[in-house]
Scaffold this motif. Structure first.
Motif, PDB file in Angstrom:
ATOM      1  N   PRO A 199      -0.913   6.314  -1.303  1.00 17.13           N
ATOM      2  CA  PRO A 199      -0.333   7.762  -1.004  1.00 17.13           C
ATOM      3  C   PRO A 199      -1.320   8.608  -0.088  1.00 17.13           C
ATOM      4  O   PRO A 199      -0.450   9.360   0.651  1.00 17.13           O
ATOM      5  N   LEU A 200      -2.380   8.423   0.169  1.00 16.72           N
ATOM      6  CA  LEU A 200      -3.273   9.172   0.889  1.00 16.72           C
ATOM      7  C   LEU A 200      -2.857  10.498   0.514  1.00 16.72           C
ATOM      8  O   LEU A 200      -3.194  10.933  -0.662  1.00 16.72           O
ATOM      9  N   MET A 201      -2.629  11.598   1.334  1.00 13.14           N
ATOM     10  CA  MET A 201      -2.413  12.939   1.004  1.00 13.14           C
ATOM     11  C   MET A 201      -0.888  13.282   0.764  1.00 13.14           C
ATOM     12  O   MET A 201      -0.539  14.291   0.431  1.00 13.14           O
ATOM     13  N   THR A 202       0.007  12.339   0.635  1.00 16.82           N
ATOM     14  CA  THR A 202       1.161  12.495   0.551  1.00 16.82           C
ATOM     15  C   THR A 202       1.585  12.294  -1.216  1.00 16.82           C
ATOM     16  O   THR A 202       1.251  11.637  -2.008  1.00 16.82           O
ATOM     17  N   ARG A 203       2.484  13.258  -1.361  1.00 13.50           N
ATOM     18  CA  ARG A 203       2.757  13.503  -2.846  1.00 13.50           C
ATOM     19  C   ARG A 203       3.983  12.274  -3.293  1.00 13.50           C
ATOM     20  O   ARG A 203       4.852  12.213  -2.685  1.00 13.50           O
ATOM     21  N   LEU A 204       3.668  11.424  -4.239  1.00 14.43           N
ATOM     22  CA  LEU A 204       4.717  10.599  -4.661  1.00 14.43           C
ATOM     23  C   LEU A 204       5.238  11.031  -5.838  1.00 14.43           C
ATOM     24  O   LEU A 204       4.617  10.863  -7.080  1.00 14.43           O
ATOM     25  N   THR A 205       6.323  11.763  -5.773  1.00 12.20           N
ATOM     26  CA  THR A 205       7.048  12.377  -7.150  1.00 12.20           C
ATOM     27  C   THR A 205       7.839  11.151  -7.718  1.00 12.20           C
ATOM     28  O   THR A 205       8.259  10.186  -7.324  1.00 12.20           O
ATOM     29  N   ALA A 206       8.551  11.519  -8.814  1.00 15.30           N
ATOM     30  CA  ALA A 206       9.630  10.612  -9.540  1.00 15.30           C
ATOM     31  C   ALA A 206      10.553  10.273  -8.626  1.00 15.30           C
ATOM     32  O   ALA A 206      11.136   9.061  -8.681  1.00 15.30           O
ATOM     33  N   SER A 207      11.127  11.230  -7.852  1.00  7.98           N
ATOM     34  CA  SER A 207      12.071  10.777  -6.905  1.00  7.98           C
ATOM     35  C   SER A 207      11.728   9.701  -5.867  1.00  7.98           C
ATOM     36  O   SER A 207      12.318   8.770  -5.513  1.00  7.98           O
ATOM     37  N   GLU A 208      10.436   9.856  -5.264  1.00 11.43           N
ATOM     38  CA  GLU A 208       9.897   8.953  -4.300  1.00 11.43           C
ATOM     39  C   GLU A 208       9.752   7.669  -5.056  1.00 11.43           C
ATOM     40  O   GLU A 208       9.879   6.435  -4.419  1.00 11.43           O
ATOM     41  N   ILE A 209       9.036   7.718  -6.084  1.00 10.27           N
ATOM     42  CA  ILE A 209       8.830   6.502  -6.979  1.00 10.27           C
ATOM     43  C   ILE A 209       9.977   5.659  -7.248  1.00 10.27           C
ATOM     44  O   ILE A 209      10.208   4.409  -7.321  1.00 10.27           O
ATOM     45  N   GLY A 210      10.918   6.327  -7.529  1.00 13.67           N
ATOM     46  CA  GLY A 210      12.332   5.579  -7.999  1.00 13.67           C
ATOM     47  C   GLY A 210      12.899   5.013  -6.770  1.00 13.67           C
ATOM     48  O   GLY A 210      13.600   4.199  -6.946  1.00 13.67           O
ATOM     49  N   ASN A 211      12.751   5.634  -5.663  1.00 12.05           N
ATOM     50  CA  ASN A 211      13.239   5.141  -4.544  1.00 12.05           C
ATOM     51  C   ASN A 211      12.457   3.862  -3.967  1.00 12.05           C
ATOM     52  O   ASN A 211      12.938   3.143  -3.139  1.00 12.05           O
TER      53      ASN A 211
END
Length: 345
Positions: A154-166
């Motif tokens: 991830p580094l400084m990027t937010r991994l939300t439920a949407s990103e993880i789902g993709n």
């Protein structure tokens, strides 16, 4: 637990869940701290030496938002987790075990352009291992790259439920450091994607950060920006600056970082106090805690702020610490006090 599977951390997760299934009701969990499997951030990829887990412990994942089993505790094993002769677990073998159906290719995606040395060293260290591709992308381009990545950093990027789902191919989310505040761990758990980080304790990260805090203190006290301008303008003897000697230093949060900071501050002749959310009795017989000049009692933070020349934040982001530094906090600090923020989140 006496054997660590060749395939991936997912199998370890299944074994841990199975071991506690009869102890108490469990919601899914997936954060694994396999001490000594990962090295400090700056060396995670450059040190691929085998690491024995025989004398270490497996820390059960207790992330915010996940139910904590009543009987959950740290598991210790006197036998090696991996007992096959002359076989041990390495970072490389873990990464290789994440490709799912495609055992010939694993794509490791750095989700941002921050910490470029991390990507460069990881790529160089894994260059001789067939089938591992280490790539990076700008945060704004994540959606175009995440679908086919097996390991997400991830580094400084937010991994939300949407990103993880993709992330249809993702088998592992591994932070290049400690902080997982930006990762939706519950969403990853629902998709059976393990989430891990590089623990601060024993990796060199906490001592390095403690030195950095002292550097920031001295830079503020001596007005580093003003000194740089004086040199550029060929002026001598200004700004006068201030000394660390005799300062009252208040540390807010008392984890691994604070415990490395206290002994490094002591030679500067400062008065050191610390505040923590949990009771001091819960810290046990910690020699660093015993060396403090003052242990701030629960509810005494505002009064301690009024006496501090330097306030250092080393706490993690929790429901209790979220929004800690607000109007009331700043108003309680005395005029001219310095605030050094090295907290998580």
């Amino acid at each position: 637990i006496t054997r660590l599977s060749d395939s991936s951390t997912v199998h370890v997760e299944v074994q841990v869940a199975s071991a506690f299934r009869n102890a108490a009701p469990l919601r899914p969990f997936n954060r694994l701290q396999l001490h000594d499997m990962f090295t400090e951030s700056s060396h995670i990829a450059s040190r691929l030496q085998p690491c024995s887990l025989s004398t270490r412990s497996l820390q059960l994942p207790m992330h915010r938002g996940l139910a904590k089993p009543r009987n959950a505790r740290r598991i210790r094993s006197n036998a090696p987790f991996y007992t096959r002769p002359k076989r041990v677990v390495t970072v490389a073998s873990m990464v290789q075990g994440t490709a799912g159906g495609d055992t010939n290719h694993t794509k490791v995606l750095f989700c941002g352009l921050e910490f470029p040395d991390g990507h460069k060293m990881t790529k160089a260290a894994l260059a001789d291992i067939p089938g591992i591709e280490v790539v990076k992308c700008d945060r704004s381009e994540l959606s175009a790259h995440i679908e086919h990545a097996h390991v997400l950093v991830p580094l400084m990027t937010r991994l939300t439920a949407s990103e993880i789902g993709n992330a249809k191919s993702a088998k592992l989310i591994m932070q290049y450091g400690v902080g997982l505040e930006g990762v939706d761990v519950e969403a990853a758990t629902r998709l059976s994607i393990p989430v891990t980080n590089i623990p601060s304790a024993g990796t060199g990260n906490a001592p390095s950060s403690a030195e950095h805090i002292i550097y920031l203190m001295l830079a503020l006290l001596r007005d580093q920006g003003g000194m740089a301008r004086s040199v550029a303008e060929r002026r001598l003897g200004q700004p006068a600056g201030r000394v660390l000697l005799g300062c009252n230093v208040l540390i807010v949060g008392f984890g691994a970082l604070a415990k490395e900071l206290v002994p490094r501050l002591r030679p500067f002749g400062v008065h050191i106090s610390a505040s923590r959310h949990s009771s001091w009795e819960a810290n046990g017989d910690c020699p660093v805690a015993a060396s403090l000049d003052q242990k701030v009692p629960s509810g005494g933070l505002l009064a301690a702020l009024a006496a501090a020349d330097i306030v250092v934040l080393t706490c993690t982001l929790t429901p209790q610490s979220a929004g800690l530094v607000g109007e009331e906090f700043l108003a309680a600090m005395k005029g001219g006090a310095l605030l050094v923020d090295c907290a998580r989140g």
